[in-house]
Design a protein around this motif. Sequence first.
Motif, PDB file in Angstrom:
ATOM      1  N   HIS A 106       0.824  -1.206   0.000  1.00 45.38           N
ATOM      2  CA  HIS A 106       0.000   0.000   0.000  1.00 45.38           C
ATOM      3  C   HIS A 106       0.860   1.258   0.000  1.00 45.38           C
ATOM      4  CE1 HIS A 106       1.160  -0.782   4.065  1.00 45.38           C
ATOM      5  NE2 HIS A 106       0.629   0.332   4.524  1.00 45.38           N
ATOM      6  N   TRP A 119       9.703   6.499  10.523  1.00 45.53           N
ATOM      7  CA  TRP A 119       8.812   6.101  11.617  1.00 45.53           C
ATOM      8  C   TRP A 119       9.568   5.523  12.804  1.00 45.53           C
ATOM      9  CZ3 TRP A 119       5.092   2.978   7.955  1.00 45.53           C
ATOM     10  CH2 TRP A 119       4.414   3.884   7.125  1.00 45.53           C
TER      11      TRP A 119
ATOM     12  N   LEU B 252       2.699   0.462  15.814  1.00 46.73           N
ATOM     13  CA  LEU B 252       3.076   1.075  14.539  1.00 46.73           C
ATOM     14  C   LEU B 252       2.740   0.146  13.381  1.00 46.73           C
ATOM     15  CD1 LEU B 252       4.619   3.571  13.311  1.00 46.73           C
ATOM     16  CD2 LEU B 252       6.634   2.101  13.321  1.00 46.73           C
ATOM     17  N   LYS B 256       0.141   1.457  10.668  1.00 46.61           N
ATOM     18  CA  LYS B 256       0.692   1.908   9.385  1.00 46.61           C
ATOM     19  C   LYS B 256       0.755   0.803   8.329  1.00 46.61           C
ATOM     20  CE  LYS B 256       2.342   6.164  10.360  1.00 46.61           C
ATOM     21  NZ  LYS B 256       2.059   7.365   9.574  1.00 46.61           N
ATOM     22  N   ILE B 257       0.837  -0.439   8.748  1.00 47.94           N
ATOM     23  CA  ILE B 257       1.039  -1.509   7.776  1.00 47.94           C
ATOM     24  C   ILE B 257      -0.189  -2.406   7.657  1.00 47.94           C
ATOM     25  CG2 ILE B 257       2.512  -3.461   7.131  1.00 47.94           C
ATOM     26  CD1 ILE B 257       3.949  -0.746   7.108  1.00 47.94           C
ATOM     27  N   PRO B 260      -4.172  -0.395   7.218  1.00 51.68           N
ATOM     28  CA  PRO B 260      -4.399   0.169   5.870  1.00 51.68           C
ATOM     29  C   PRO B 260      -4.583  -0.910   4.810  1.00 51.68           C
ATOM     30  CG  PRO B 260      -2.571   1.278   6.939  1.00 51.68           C
ATOM     31  CD  PRO B 260      -2.935   0.117   7.816  1.00 51.68           C
ATOM     32  N   GLN B 261      -3.874  -2.028   4.968  1.00 57.59           N
ATOM     33  CA  GLN B 261      -3.995  -3.085   3.966  1.00 57.59           C
ATOM     34  C   GLN B 261      -5.268  -3.879   4.136  1.00 57.59           C
ATOM     35  OE1 GLN B 261      -0.545  -5.510   2.819  1.00 57.59           O
ATOM     36  NE2 GLN B 261       0.632  -4.251   4.224  1.00 57.59           N
TER      37      GLN B 261
END
Lengths: 256, 339
Positions: A106, A119, B252, B256-257, B260-261
């Motif tokens: 993504h 990050w 995190l 973030k990973i 969203p997927q």
Amino acid sequence: MANNIKAQTNSEASPIISLKGVSKWYDDFQALKNIDLEVKLKEKIVICGPSGSGKSTLIRCLNRLEAHQEGEIHITGIELHERMKDIDTVRQDIGMVFQSFNLFPHLTVLENCMAGPNWVRGIDEKEAKERAMALLKQVKIPEQADKYPEQLSGGQQQRVAIARSLCMQPKVMLFDEPTSALDPEMVSEVLDTMVELAKSGMTMICVTHEMGFAKQVADRIIFMDEGEIVEQNSPEEFFNNPQNDRTKAFLDQVLT
Amino acid sequence: MFVDTVVEDKALHKPAFLIGLSVTVLAIFFALNLTNTIFGEFLSPVIGNPEESGFFGRLAVSFVLTILFVGNLLLISFARLKIQILIVWIELFFLFLAFAYSFDLEIAYIFQNDFICSTESARAKLCTPSKIGLMISKGLFTTIYISAVSIAIATVIAIVGAVAKLSNNGFAYAISSFYTSLFRGLPLLLQIYLIYMGLPQLGFMIDAIPSGIAALSLCYGAYMTEIFRAGIQSIPKGQWEASRALGFKFGLILRKIILPQSIPIIVPPTGNQFIAMLKDSSLVSVLGIWELMFLAKKLGAKDFNHLEMLLTAAMIYWLLTIILEMIQARIESKYKQKT
């Protein structure tokens, strides 16, 4: 610690990775049997062996994606164990490249590379971007920066994965069969990138079946079978004068 | 869905199918005997007085209806796909309207003044004088307010619940699995009563709207926990490993990973839940909250014009869900482009 290592690079350097009597079981199956191994700074190690020999398990133990049950693993001067508090800090210094790339689908190529520094390391976006672009240039795909991983070929994806790891400025790079999932014509572009990385002085541990790469780059080749290190030697000795029968049998199959 | 590249003739264009269909439809119309309805009246020039037309009248009505029905299908079958879909939608909608029309409704009633309003309108300036106005200004607003707040809370519950259900922490797993089991296991109506009447027993006085929102969020949070859990689990292990190898911490990685997927996987079933919740918000009418359903019942009951107001509410609910479906489709297509 880091300074120590630097000072001793050329002589009898203290190892950046050391394993003592490491064993691992999956239920009743023993995947690693009493592994002893030391890797010096800037050393390039290639681990090979038949499938199921424990070579991937071994390399995955080095950043504790897998847990070992017996023995000790020290990496960049820190012992890996069950109760450690700072595994994330240790992992920041250990790059890993996977067989299946594992890019973040993504995020764009550039974002993939910026994610770690931005990050985790807390580097501001601008600097992270500059560093990412520099490394994308190094792996020769800066023009793909704004694409998404699935728009790239396998070889390109794996080179992005290498750049993504390098963006964290690791002390050690682990490669877990980085070319096994690639189409044959894409293997060489990834290997070329790895050769250049080796020339730059990175400490590397590669699990791979690419014997040409091993000959060219490795300081030492380790042959594993059934969870044991059967034989380890310099490339010349390993290929020209294998000692163990299992090594000979394996080489017969791989080199023909 | 994969559409095969080999195309068969349309069934409607095969004579055998067409004849079979016509005979079946004729039989159905004949069995239904629509002679004494509006259709019989239309055909009265041919069959005479419908009530005396007997077998011939019944057959003639069925025959004409069959011709109309099958002819309609045949004509539509020649149109392009999009046109086909549009025409069938419109025809079905008109059938629905005809169904509503058959209730012999007093449509004007919906637009009449309502005494609830006219007595209060002097004090409450917000009040609109007509029944439909009241439905929209008060009922629709309350329904949307309750649903939107519940959806937001349920989403938060779902994320927390899903993470707890996937964790190795015994307490977290036990609490979240007990929660999903309980709130998926009880009828929503029962939950609404339990919260509204049960909490005061513990000393918490709780108003109708907050207890309605609590019941809806807890119930749908439980369903959505399962959706989010499945969404998180569907992301390949390699994504976790790659993030871990870079030194990412759990929160995190999730933020973030992983999340969203999983959005493209979570959105379709979650859209379903939103739509279901919007309609189930009608259940809080039992607490006397002035939302759509409550007002529909209240406004209609006074003059025994139940169906007028119920149908009005039905149309508003339907419109709302269509809007939600469109939003869902937009989100889906947005994430389809990206990955």
